[in-house]
Structure formats: structure tokens, C-alpha cells
Design a protein around this motif. Structure first.
Motif, PDB file in Angstrom:
ATOM      1  N   PRO A 108      -0.149  -3.707  -8.108  1.00  0.00           N
ATOM      2  CA  PRO A 108       0.823  -4.692  -7.645  1.00  0.00           C
ATOM      3  C   PRO A 108       1.296  -4.522  -6.207  1.00  0.00           C
ATOM      4  CG  PRO A 108       1.850  -3.122  -9.143  1.00  0.00           C
ATOM      5  CD  PRO A 108       0.377  -2.879  -9.214  1.00  0.00           C
ATOM      6  N   PHE A 109       1.082  -3.339  -5.617  1.00  0.00           N
ATOM      7  CA  PHE A 109       1.588  -3.121  -4.261  1.00  0.00           C
ATOM      8  C   PHE A 109       0.531  -3.334  -3.176  1.00  0.00           C
ATOM      9  CE2 PHE A 109       4.621  -0.802  -6.929  1.00  0.00           C
ATOM     10  CZ  PHE A 109       5.766  -1.473  -6.558  1.00  0.00           C
ATOM     11  N   VAL A 110      -0.620  -3.880  -3.560  1.00  0.00           N
ATOM     12  CA  VAL A 110      -1.595  -4.272  -2.551  1.00  0.00           C
ATOM     13  C   VAL A 110      -1.063  -5.525  -1.857  1.00  0.00           C
ATOM     14  CG1 VAL A 110      -3.925  -5.108  -2.111  1.00  0.00           C
ATOM     15  CG2 VAL A 110      -3.552  -3.274  -3.763  1.00  0.00           C
ATOM     16  N   SER A 111      -0.859  -5.412  -0.568  1.00  0.00           N
ATOM     17  CA  SER A 111      -0.240  -6.485   0.204  1.00  0.00           C
ATOM     18  C   SER A 111      -1.167  -6.949   1.323  1.00  0.00           C
ATOM     19  CB  SER A 111       1.071  -5.983   0.824  1.00  0.00           C
ATOM     20  OG  SER A 111       0.782  -4.936   1.745  1.00  0.00           O
ATOM     21  N   ARG A 112      -0.733  -7.987   1.986  1.00  0.00           N
ATOM     22  CA  ARG A 112      -1.457  -8.465   3.170  1.00  0.00           C
ATOM     23  C   ARG A 112      -1.638  -7.340   4.184  1.00  0.00           C
ATOM     24  NH1 ARG A 112       2.031 -12.790   6.027  1.00  0.00           N
ATOM     25  NH2 ARG A 112       3.401 -10.990   6.091  1.00  0.00           N
ATOM     26  N   GLU A 113      -0.590  -6.532   4.367  1.00  0.00           N
ATOM     27  CA  GLU A 113      -0.649  -5.453   5.353  1.00  0.00           C
ATOM     28  C   GLU A 113      -1.666  -4.387   4.971  1.00  0.00           C
ATOM     29  OE1 GLU A 113       3.000  -7.723   5.758  1.00  0.00           O
ATOM     30  OE2 GLU A 113       2.162  -6.669   4.014  1.00  0.00           O
ATOM     31  N   VAL A 114      -1.743  -4.074   3.687  1.00  0.00           N
ATOM     32  CA  VAL A 114      -2.704  -3.067   3.219  1.00  0.00           C
ATOM     33  C   VAL A 114      -4.135  -3.536   3.491  1.00  0.00           C
ATOM     34  CG1 VAL A 114      -3.654  -1.948   1.160  1.00  0.00           C
ATOM     35  CG2 VAL A 114      -1.175  -2.079   1.486  1.00  0.00           C
ATOM     36  N   ILE A 115      -4.418  -4.788   3.167  1.00  0.00           N
ATOM     37  CA  ILE A 115      -5.767  -5.322   3.359  1.00  0.00           C
ATOM     38  C   ILE A 115      -6.105  -5.423   4.845  1.00  0.00           C
ATOM     39  CG2 ILE A 115      -7.268  -7.302   2.937  1.00  0.00           C
ATOM     40  CD1 ILE A 115      -5.463  -7.828   0.435  1.00  0.00           C
ATOM     41  N   ALA A 116      -5.173  -5.922   5.626  1.00  0.00           N
ATOM     42  CA  ALA A 116      -5.405  -6.014   7.073  1.00  0.00           C
ATOM     43  C   ALA A 116      -5.620  -4.627   7.671  1.00  0.00           C
ATOM     44  CB  ALA A 116      -4.232  -6.708   7.757  1.00  0.00           C
ATOM     45  N   GLY A 117      -4.944  -3.611   7.111  1.00  0.00           N
ATOM     46  CA  GLY A 117      -5.130  -2.244   7.590  1.00  0.00           C
ATOM     47  C   GLY A 117      -6.535  -1.732   7.353  1.00  0.00           C
ATOM     48  N   LEU A 118      -7.119  -2.081   6.220  1.00  0.00           N
ATOM     49  CA  LEU A 118      -8.504  -1.694   5.933  1.00  0.00           C
ATOM     50  C   LEU A 118      -9.452  -2.299   6.954  1.00  0.00           C
ATOM     51  CD1 LEU A 118      -8.540  -2.232   2.049  1.00  0.00           C
ATOM     52  CD2 LEU A 118      -8.534  -0.027   3.219  1.00  0.00           C
ATOM     53  N   VAL A 119      -9.240  -3.577   7.248  1.00  0.00           N
ATOM     54  CA  VAL A 119     -10.105  -4.273   8.202  1.00  0.00           C
ATOM     55  C   VAL A 119      -9.951  -3.677   9.597  1.00  0.00           C
ATOM     56  CG1 VAL A 119     -10.645  -6.488   9.267  1.00  0.00           C
ATOM     57  CG2 VAL A 119     -10.054  -6.390   6.838  1.00  0.00           C
ATOM     58  N   ALA A 120      -8.706  -3.425   9.999  1.00  0.00           N
ATOM     59  CA  ALA A 120      -8.465  -2.851  11.324  1.00  0.00           C
ATOM     60  C   ALA A 120      -9.101  -1.471  11.447  1.00  0.00           C
ATOM     61  CB  ALA A 120      -6.963  -2.762  11.577  1.00  0.00           C
ATOM     62  N   ALA A 121      -8.994  -0.656  10.399  1.00  0.00           N
ATOM     63  CA  ALA A 121      -9.581   0.683  10.433  1.00  0.00           C
ATOM     64  C   ALA A 121     -11.104   0.615  10.519  1.00  0.00           C
ATOM     65  CB  ALA A 121      -9.162   1.467   9.195  1.00  0.00           C
ATOM     66  N   HIS A 122     -11.684  -0.359   9.832  1.00  0.00           N
ATOM     67  CA  HIS A 122     -13.138  -0.556   9.895  1.00  0.00           C
ATOM     68  C   HIS A 122     -13.569  -0.864  11.330  1.00  0.00           C
ATOM     69  CE1 HIS A 122     -17.111  -2.134   9.064  1.00  0.00           C
ATOM     70  NE2 HIS A 122     -16.749  -3.367   9.383  1.00  0.00           N
ATOM     71  N   ARG A 123     -12.823  -1.707  11.984  1.00  0.00           N
ATOM     72  CA  ARG A 123     -13.186  -2.113  13.351  1.00  0.00           C
ATOM     73  C   ARG A 123     -12.902  -1.003  14.363  1.00  0.00           C
ATOM     74  NH1 ARG A 123     -11.322  -8.430  12.630  1.00  0.00           N
ATOM     75  NH2 ARG A 123     -13.225  -9.032  11.558  1.00  0.00           N
ATOM     76  N   GLU A 124     -11.844  -0.257  14.127  1.00  0.00           N
ATOM     77  CA  GLU A 124     -11.477   0.796  15.074  1.00  0.00           C
ATOM     78  C   GLU A 124     -12.364   2.037  14.950  1.00  0.00           C
ATOM     79  OE1 GLU A 124      -7.390   1.395  14.167  1.00  0.00           O
ATOM     80  OE2 GLU A 124      -6.785  -0.589  14.935  1.00  0.00           O
ATOM     81  N   ASP A 189       3.261   1.268 -18.446  1.00  0.00           N
ATOM     82  CA  ASP A 189       3.068   1.046 -17.007  1.00  0.00           C
ATOM     83  C   ASP A 189       3.904  -0.133 -16.538  1.00  0.00           C
ATOM     84  OD1 ASP A 189       1.182   3.090 -16.930  1.00  0.00           O
ATOM     85  OD2 ASP A 189      -0.522   1.724 -17.137  1.00  0.00           O
ATOM     86  N   LEU A 190       3.915  -1.191 -17.344  1.00  0.00           N
ATOM     87  CA  LEU A 190       4.670  -2.393 -16.983  1.00  0.00           C
ATOM     88  C   LEU A 190       6.166  -2.093 -16.934  1.00  0.00           C
ATOM     89  CD1 LEU A 190       4.713  -5.426 -16.373  1.00  0.00           C
ATOM     90  CD2 LEU A 190       4.811  -5.832 -18.840  1.00  0.00           C
ATOM     91  N   ALA A 191       6.640  -1.310 -17.900  1.00  0.00           N
ATOM     92  CA  ALA A 191       8.067  -0.963 -17.925  1.00  0.00           C
ATOM     93  C   ALA A 191       8.450  -0.174 -16.674  1.00  0.00           C
ATOM     94  CB  ALA A 191       8.381  -0.168 -19.186  1.00  0.00           C
ATOM     95  N   ARG A 192       7.571   0.757 -16.268  1.00  0.00           N
ATOM     96  CA  ARG A 192       7.862   1.526 -15.060  1.00  0.00           C
ATOM     97  C   ARG A 192       7.848   0.633 -13.824  1.00  0.00           C
ATOM     98  NH1 ARG A 192       4.894   5.569 -17.750  1.00  0.00           N
ATOM     99  NH2 ARG A 192       2.945   4.889 -16.790  1.00  0.00           N
ATOM    100  N   LEU A 193       6.901  -0.325 -13.808  1.00  0.00           N
ATOM    101  CA  LEU A 193       6.812  -1.238 -12.669  1.00  0.00           C
ATOM    102  C   LEU A 193       8.097  -2.029 -12.503  1.00  0.00           C
ATOM    103  CD1 LEU A 193       5.046  -2.614 -10.468  1.00  0.00           C
ATOM    104  CD2 LEU A 193       4.427  -4.296 -12.204  1.00  0.00           C
ATOM    105  N   GLN A 194       8.694  -2.385 -13.624  1.00  0.00           N
ATOM    106  CA  GLN A 194       9.895  -3.219 -13.582  1.00  0.00           C
ATOM    107  C   GLN A 194      11.169  -2.398 -13.376  1.00  0.00           C
ATOM    108  OE1 GLN A 194       9.194  -5.121 -17.348  1.00  0.00           O
ATOM    109  NE2 GLN A 194       8.132  -6.850 -16.408  1.00  0.00           N
ATOM    110  N   SER A 195      11.002  -1.085 -13.163  1.00  0.00           N
ATOM    111  CA  SER A 195      12.162  -0.232 -12.921  1.00  0.00           C
ATOM    112  C   SER A 195      12.745  -0.514 -11.542  1.00  0.00           C
ATOM    113  CB  SER A 195      11.762   1.243 -13.023  1.00  0.00           C
ATOM    114  OG  SER A 195      11.005   1.639 -11.887  1.00  0.00           O
ATOM    115  N   THR A 196      13.941  -0.037 -11.313  1.00  0.00           N
ATOM    116  CA  THR A 196      14.651  -0.308 -10.065  1.00  0.00           C
ATOM    117  C   THR A 196      13.891   0.220  -8.854  1.00  0.00           C
ATOM    118  OG1 THR A 196      16.751  -0.200 -11.236  1.00  0.00           O
ATOM    119  CG2 THR A 196      16.818   0.011  -8.842  1.00  0.00           C
TER     120      THR A 196
END
Length: 206
Positions: A108-124, A189-196
Motif C-alpha cells: 500500500p505504500f508504493v507511491s508516485r515518488e517511489v516509482i519515479a525514484g526507481l526510474v531516476a536511479a536507473h537513468r542516473e 495484515d489488514l488490521a495492522r495497516l489500518q492502525s494509527t
């Protein structure tokens, strides 16, 4: 981001969860739609979602966003078949695709920033594989240059992309992503995800 596609693996039956985890809500969206939106927002094109056990419901959860569905009729044969179906669908849609980001729908924590980071690292770095590092190990989301497409499509059974990462590990660039360890396989896992704590982490990323 030109030439970078994405494949989201979402064909499983979610037997340990007892309900389709593709449809579980987090941050106001089904997990599958959340993953697809992250890939789209990062600029990946095309974004292919591989469906299977819950294809109709998954398709409905993606209504209105610019993704391509590739239904894996052999999803029960193992993860490798979904990897193959997804990569073939991306290459068919755009034969000029230079790299693919492989993703799961239950991180659930895969975000736009995480994916863009993979692409940037590939290019760099020029590395042909950029994988996420978490929990003392590594895995998806991970970017694979086109030189690995054939190898990925020849995986068999339950083997996934991690097998290819492991094979080439000395040349793989690993990008820290601690929250990648969090995936949703069981009701606990779902219960932990929904934790504070997790909710706060999600809010901080959006």
C-alpha cells in the motif's frame, strides 16, 4: 519517463485474506486502483494490470483510469505466468518500451515518488535492474531494462521477479524503501495497516 511501462500483478485469489485483496480499501481507494494510480502519476505508459481470479471485480475497481487489463487465464499456474502476460501486453502496446516497473497490488505504500525514484536511479546509475530494499531483503517494486524482458518471460511456476534480481544481484542498484516490507496477505495484515501508525505514514506521503 518516456518509454517506461508498468505491470501490476493482481491475478491471485487472495486465499489467505478470504476476500479479494485487490479491492481492500486504503486511503479512500481500493489497493489495486491505488497502485495503478501511482504508476500513472509517475508517468509510466502503458500501465498494464494483470487480472485473474477476480478479474471482473478488479476491472470494475479500475473504471475511468487509463490502464490496460491483461487477463491471465492460467493464473493458477503461478506468479511467473502473470509476469509473462504483463510484459507481453506492455511490449504489444508499445514495442519501443525501454523498461518496465513490476509492481504488486498489495504494497500500500508504493507511491508516485517511489516509482519515479526507481526510474531516476536507473537513468542516473545506468544499471539495468533497480530494485527496492526492505526488511533485510529486496524485491518489487523493481525496474527492469528491456534486456531482461525475455528472461522474465521464461520464468516458470511460482518464480517471480525476485529470482531475476537475485541472479544479477552484483549489478543491481538497490533503493531503500522500508515501507515495502508492508504487504497485505491476511486479515491481521489488514488490521495492522489500518492502525494509527500506518495511517499517519500514509497521510505524510500524500
Amino acid at each position: 519517463m518516456a518509454g517506461v511501462g508498468a505491470v501490476i500483478l493482481a491475478a491471485g485469489a487472495s486465499t489467505r485474506m478470504g476476500m479479494p485483496k485487490q479491492l481492500l480499501q486504503f486511503g479512500g481507494q481500493p489497493l489495486l486502483r491505488r497502485a495503478a494510480s501511482a504508476a500513472l502519476e509517475a508517468g509510466c505508459r502503458p500501465v498494464v494490470v494483470v487480472t485473474g481470479a477476480h478479474a471482473a471485480a478488479s476491472r470494475e475497481s479500475l473504471r475511468g483510469i487509463d490502464v490496460r487489463e491483461a487477463e491471465n487465464q492460467q493464473w493458477e499456474s503461478g506468479l511467473s505466468s502473470s509476469v509473462r502476460v504483463g510484459i507481453e501486453a506492455v511490449v504489444t502496446a508499445n514495442p519501443q518500451t525501454a523498461a518496465i516497473v513490476l509492481m504488486l497490488c498489495d504494497q500500500p505504500f508504493v507511491s508516485r515518488e517511489v516509482i519515479a525514484g526507481l526510474v531516476a536511479a536507473h537513468r542516473e546509475t545506468g544499471r539495468s535492474i533497480v530494485a527496492s530494499r526492505y526488511g533485510g531483503s529486496y524485491g518489487v517494486p523493481a525496474l527492469f531494462d528491456k534486456i531482461h524482458f525475455a528472461e522474465l518471460t521464461t520464468l516458470e511456476g511460482h518464480a517471480g521477479a525476485k529470482q531475476v534480481i537475485q541472479k544479477h544481484l552484483p549489478k543491481v542498484h538497490l533503493l531503500p524503501f522500508p515501507e515495502g516490507e508492508i504487504d497485505i496477505d491476511t486479515p491481521d495484515d489488514l488490521a495492522r495497516l489500518q492502525s494509527t501508525d500506518y495511517s499517519d505514514a500514509s497521510d505524510a506521503r500524500t
